[in-house]
Design an enzyme around this catalytic site. Structure first.
Site, PDB file in Angstrom:
ATOM      1  N   HIS A 220       0.807  -1.214   0.000  1.00 36.21           N
ATOM      2  CA  HIS A 220       0.000   0.000   0.000  1.00 36.21           C
ATOM      3  C   HIS A 220       0.849   1.278   0.000  1.00 36.21           C
ATOM      4  O   HIS A 220       0.619   2.155  -0.825  1.00 36.21           O
ATOM      5  CB  HIS A 220      -1.053   0.018   1.095  1.00 36.21           C
ATOM      6  N   ARG A 437      -6.518 -10.517 -13.698  1.00 33.45           N
ATOM      7  CA  ARG A 437      -5.407 -11.440 -13.863  1.00 33.45           C
ATOM      8  C   ARG A 437      -5.852 -12.733 -14.536  1.00 33.45           C
ATOM      9  O   ARG A 437      -5.549 -13.820 -14.068  1.00 33.45           O
ATOM     10  CB  ARG A 437      -4.788 -11.778 -12.503  1.00 33.45           C
TER      11      ARG A 437
HETATM   12  C1  HEM Z   1      -1.227   0.977 -23.246  1.00 41.05           C
HETATM   13  C2  HEM Z   1      -1.582   1.217 -22.013  1.00 41.05           C
HETATM   14  C3  HEM Z   1      -2.044   0.136 -21.074  1.00 41.05           C
HETATM   15  C4  HEM Z   1      -2.852  -0.929 -21.347  1.00 41.05           C
HETATM   16  C5  HEM Z   1      -3.512  -1.275 -22.651  1.00 41.05           C
HETATM   17  C6  HEM Z   1      -2.968  -1.689 -20.128  1.00 41.05           C
HETATM   18  C7  HEM Z   1      -3.709  -2.844 -19.987  1.00 41.05           C
HETATM   19  C8  HEM Z   1      -3.755  -3.641 -18.864  1.00 41.05           C
HETATM   20  C9  HEM Z   1      -4.589  -4.782 -18.664  1.00 41.05           C
HETATM   21  C10 HEM Z   1      -5.601  -5.320 -19.685  1.00 41.05           C
HETATM   22  C11 HEM Z   1      -4.324  -5.291 -17.433  1.00 41.05           C
HETATM   23  C12 HEM Z   1      -5.026  -6.415 -16.718  1.00 41.05           C
HETATM   24  C13 HEM Z   1      -4.792  -7.748 -17.197  1.00 41.05           C
HETATM   25  C14 HEM Z   1      -5.356  -8.797 -16.298  1.00 41.05           C
HETATM   26  O1  HEM Z   1      -5.641  -8.563 -15.102  1.00 41.05           O
HETATM   27  O2  HEM Z   1      -5.503  -9.921 -16.785  1.00 41.05           O
HETATM   28  C15 HEM Z   1      -3.298  -4.483 -16.859  1.00 41.05           C
HETATM   29  C16 HEM Z   1      -2.739  -4.702 -15.615  1.00 41.05           C
HETATM   30  C17 HEM Z   1      -1.851  -3.841 -14.997  1.00 41.05           C
HETATM   31  N1  HEM Z   1      -1.427  -2.624 -15.495  1.00 41.05           N
HETATM   32 FE1  HEM Z   1      -1.819  -1.854 -17.312  1.00 41.05          FE
HETATM   33  N2  HEM Z   1      -2.235  -1.080 -19.151  1.00 41.05           N
HETATM   34  C18 HEM Z   1      -1.659   0.050 -19.694  1.00 41.05           C
HETATM   35  C19 HEM Z   1      -0.858   0.970 -19.052  1.00 41.05           C
HETATM   36  C20 HEM Z   1      -0.425   0.823 -17.750  1.00 41.05           C
HETATM   37  C21 HEM Z   1       0.385   1.783 -17.059  1.00 41.05           C
HETATM   38  C22 HEM Z   1       0.886   3.088 -17.639  1.00 41.05           C
HETATM   39  C23 HEM Z   1       0.614   1.273 -15.818  1.00 41.05           C
HETATM   40  C24 HEM Z   1       1.383   1.807 -14.654  1.00 41.05           C
HETATM   41  C25 HEM Z   1       1.919   2.947 -14.529  1.00 41.05           C
HETATM   42  C26 HEM Z   1      -0.020  -0.009 -15.746  1.00 41.05           C
HETATM   43  C27 HEM Z   1       0.021  -0.840 -14.651  1.00 41.05           C
HETATM   44  C28 HEM Z   1      -0.576  -2.071 -14.565  1.00 41.05           C
HETATM   45  C29 HEM Z   1      -0.435  -2.965 -13.452  1.00 41.05           C
HETATM   46  C30 HEM Z   1       0.421  -2.744 -12.200  1.00 41.05           C
HETATM   47  C31 HEM Z   1      -1.234  -4.085 -13.730  1.00 41.05           C
HETATM   48  C32 HEM Z   1      -1.452  -5.278 -12.821  1.00 41.05           C
HETATM   49  C33 HEM Z   1      -0.757  -6.489 -13.246  1.00 41.05           C
HETATM   50  C34 HEM Z   1      -1.186  -7.638 -12.403  1.00 41.05           C
HETATM   51  O3  HEM Z   1      -2.362  -7.720 -11.996  1.00 41.05           O
HETATM   52  O4  HEM Z   1      -0.334  -8.473 -12.109  1.00 41.05           O
HETATM   53  N3  HEM Z   1      -0.666  -0.249 -16.931  1.00 41.05           N
HETATM   54  N4  HEM Z   1      -2.973  -3.471 -17.737  1.00 41.05           N
HETATM   55 CU   LIG Z   2      -3.921  -0.079  -0.731  1.00 37.84          CU
END
Ligand code: HEM
Ligand SMILES: [Cu+2]
Ligand SMILES: [Cu+2]
Lengths: 550, 168
Positions: A220, A437
């Protein structure tokens, strides 16, 4: 006292961190796009690449690499600007950088090899290759060196100007690095004492709940470590960009102190649906969690007070007409402003997430992913972009041109549209029960799962728009770092609306605030943590096959 | 330190609503008893069958009283073991009459899993060494997806089952 410009060697240090942040942005963004495409059900990954491999890469690259490197690089420039940096400090800063990079490369290689498909939270007893954990540990120790460099920078300044109040920028950086240092003690403990010996086979079993509790003790405060640099820019830089003044020095410091106190003893709000933790202690930490709304309320007030005062000073009157006095065509203001707007639904979603019982409705649904793409991937990231438009030229001795400013405005617009679509459909789909996820699945063909697909297609559309935004931002970065004309770009530093304002001396009593923070942590964690250890079930052996680490 | 008049109003209102909100949550939790799932019972994750509820014959739907049921669930990567039907094949669908009092009781034999029934409030983490439980009444007939919402490995999206709530 504020130095006129950033000296070359200091600039080189900061830009080093920022290069890595932008590489991570590009690679991580590509993974994000692929995730949304896979989840639409219309696309399968080539070359046997796994969904959870790219998801691990995405989380690590954007959640850990982009954020941490950008923040530390940016904070170094704030320190250079406000209190200066000595030769020796710079040497240590480079050592910190080198350790972080080595650690990142070690863990990154394991992810690439498919030996660490554990996502960025690496929950035991899923077991990755030991080098993944060793890399993480090195990375964290590397960041600690930067903490101590920043602390010594402020201490040195204090020695030179005894009795004077420290510059606001330096004060804020030190608070943020204290939060980082105190909270990473938790992950470092679990990685070094539990994961590394266990993955090396030195011990057979790992205590799951202890490792999760230590992880979330860090998890957090991590989000506040992301957010506070954005607040630094809002408080100390944005007022200058819009032609206004800092509303109040004391309020800004008070807000940061409250973050130091209340962002750490709250990790249980990520463990609300977990067995083995007494619900009384969950509730105590929920109460502490909500305390951080106070500094955010203070910040919201200060921001809008600055905006209104500035608009009125420029001669715009009326209830809302002062909005006209703001520089909407200046991307250095527009991008962070859109970030602030995103924090209104983002913050409201956060209140829902932390609400003890209501958490059960959204826990681990794709709603949560929608939530943090508003908060970190919009509020924080758009503010970082807003900073980049002037910071990169300052560091590389170039100018922000009219053309880049215009592209930046388009970039901000693309991001806002893409994120509204992606995050909006994630929020709705999550309320309908769809999990986060997760690769595409029809869940045995239930009616519910069929209804989710439409939202996943919307996410792929939003994700594609966002990826265009990332390509544009990377282009802008390259332009500002290597192409735009040489010159001296302004480093905006705001002045106080009331320079005679007296800030209470107690705000700089570091022992007091660290002491209170420690007491709150002890209150929130001692008894439940002892309970967890005393009532521990037999530990767990490592599991490698479920993540394909064979 | 000087506080602007409007700021005082803003913060008083903000902190006031915060207090009301936290009191509501506290009353919900401690007076009305809607706590988040927090079962404190432990178990040996490598020998879950030693526990009465997770013996092969106890798994799945059990009627324990007039309109009262227990569903014992054993999770492992990547499936929920809900017992066997009359023909000896694994149960994939649980059928419960509307309005019945149901307790879901689950644990895992390997890694961390989730246990969520989409469209209901049933949502809990399953962790090796602990039993998780959730007591509820399902009032709306229909078909619900049971799924794993915590990352448990490369097959986690295939980990699901079905719950049917029918008009008795
Ligand atoms: C092109 C831009 C982005 C797209 C299309 C995108 C898409 C996604 C998607 C679809 C997920 C979830 C997948 C799932 O749970 O199965 C995800 C998870 C995540 N995204 Fe993004 N995202 C983008 C940009 C960003 C940015 C800029 C950040 C952080 C600064 C970020 C941080 C995260 C994090 C930390 C997760 C979690 C991963 C996990 O659950 O293990 N994303 N993103
Ligand atoms: Cu939190
Ligand atoms: Cu699972």
């Amino acid at each position: 006292m504020i130095s006129k410009r950033i000296e070359k060697p200091d600039a080189r240090l900061s830009i080093g961190f920022i290069y890595i942040a932008f590489i991570a942005l590009f690679l991580g963004g590509l993974m994000g796009l692929l995730q949304t495409l896979v989840r639409s059900g219309e696309f399968t990954l080539p070359f046997g690449i796994g969904y959870y491999q790219i998801l691990t890469a995405h989380g690590v690259l954007l959640g850990l690499v982009l954020t941490t490197y950008f923040i530390i690089g940016f904070q170094y420039t704030l320190m250079s600007k406000s209190v200066g940096m000595s030769e020796k400090q710079r040497k240590w800063a480079w050592i910190s950088f080198t350790m972080m990079v080595i650690g990142t490369l070690m863990s990154g290689t394991m992810i690439l090899l498919g030996k660490a498909n554990v996502l960025y939270t690496f929950y035991a007893p899923l077991q990755a290759h030991p080098i993944f954990y060793i890399g993480l540990a090195l990375f964290v120790v590397g960041t600690w060196i930067s903490c101590f460099v920043n602390f010594s920078q402020l201490r040195q300044w204090k020695k030179k100007y005894p009795g004077e109040k420290s510059p606001l920028m330096a004060f804020m950086v030190v608070i943020n690095m204290l939060i980082w240092l105190i909270s990473t003690l938790g992950v470092a403990a679990t990685v070094v004492l539990q994961y590394i010996p266990w993955s090396l086979g030195m011990v057979e079993e790992i205590d799951i709940l202890v490792s999760r509790t230590l992880f979330w003790y860090f998890g957090h405060p991590l989000v506040y470590f992301w957010l506070l640099p954005a607040y630094m820019a809002w408080y100390t830089i944005i007022p200058k960009i819009i032609g206004g003044k800092i509303f109040s020095d004391s309020l800004a410091r008070l807000a940061f102190i409250l973050f130091l106190l209340f962002s750490i003893p709250v990790g249980f709000h990520h463990q609300l649906t977990e067995p083995g933790i007494d619900p009384f202690w969950k509730y105590i930490q929920v109460v502490l969690t909500f305390m951080v709304t106070i500094p955010s309320l203070i910040t919201a007030f200060s921001m809008f007070a600055t905006f209104e005062m500035t608009g009125r000073k420029k001669g715009y009157t009326g209830l809302f007409r002062w909005l006209k006095g703001l520089p909407w065509k200046d991307v250095r203001f527009l991008a962070p402003f859109i970030g602030m707007v995103a924090f209104i639904p983002g913050g409201a979603g956060g209140l829902i997430n932390a609400s003890n019982q209501l958490n059960g409705v959204i826990h681990n649904t794709i709603w949560v992913t929608g939530h943090f793409h508003l908060t970190v991937a919009t509020t924080v990231v758009l503010t970082f972009f807003g900073i980049s438009y002037w910071l990169i030229p300052v560091l590389t001795g170039r100018k922000l041109t009219k053309q880049i400013n215009k592209l930046g405005i388009i970039q901000t617009f693309i991001w806002a549209v893409g994120m509204t679509i992606m995050s909006g459909s994630m929020h709705i789909e999550g309320l309908l029960g769809a999990p986060r996820r997760s690769a595409f699945s029809n869940y045995g063909g239930t009616q519910q799962a069929q209804e989710w697909v439409g939202y996943q297609i919307a996410q792929a559309i939003g994700g594609s728009i966002l990826f265009i935004g990332i390509l544009l931002m990377v282009y802008i970065f390259i332009k500002l770092a290597f192409r735009t004309p040489k010159g001296e770009e302004e480093f905006p530093v705001a002045e106080y609306a009331d320079p005679t304002e007296r800030t209470p001396k107690v705000f700089e009593n570091w022992r007091l605030w660290i002491g209170i923070a420690a007491v709150l942590i002890l209150i929130a964690y001692t008894i439940p943590f002892i309970d967890i250890i005393q009532n521990a079930p037999p530990g767990s052996p490592g599991f490698k096959w479920p993540i394909g680490n064979t | 330190m000087h506080l602007h008049k409007y700021e005082k109003i803003w913060l008083t209102f903000g902190i006031g609503s915060l207090l009301v909100f936290l009191i509501v949550l506290g009353i919900g939790a401690f007076y009305q008893g809607t706590q988040p799932p927090s079962c404190l019972v432990t178990i040996d994750p490598q020998n879950v069958q030693a526990h009465e509820s997770f013996k092969e014959e106890s798994l799945g739907l059990q009627k324990v009283g007039e309109n009262e049921y227990v569903v014992n669930v054993l999770a492992s990567a990547f499936q929920y073991n809900l017992g066997k039907d009359d023909k000896g094949s694994p149960v994939r669908t649980i059928r419960i009459p509307k309005g019945a009092n149901v307790t879901f009781q689950a644990t895992t034999t390997d890694v961390v899993h989730g246990f969520q029934i989409a469209g209901t409030n049933v949502n809990m983490m399953l962790e090796p060494g602990y039993i998780s439980d959730f007591e509820t009444t399902l009032d709306n007939p229909g078909e619900y997806t049971i799924l794993c919402n915590e990352y448990c490995g490369i097959g986690q999206h295939t980990m699901s089952a079905v719950l049917e709530v029918y008009e008795p």
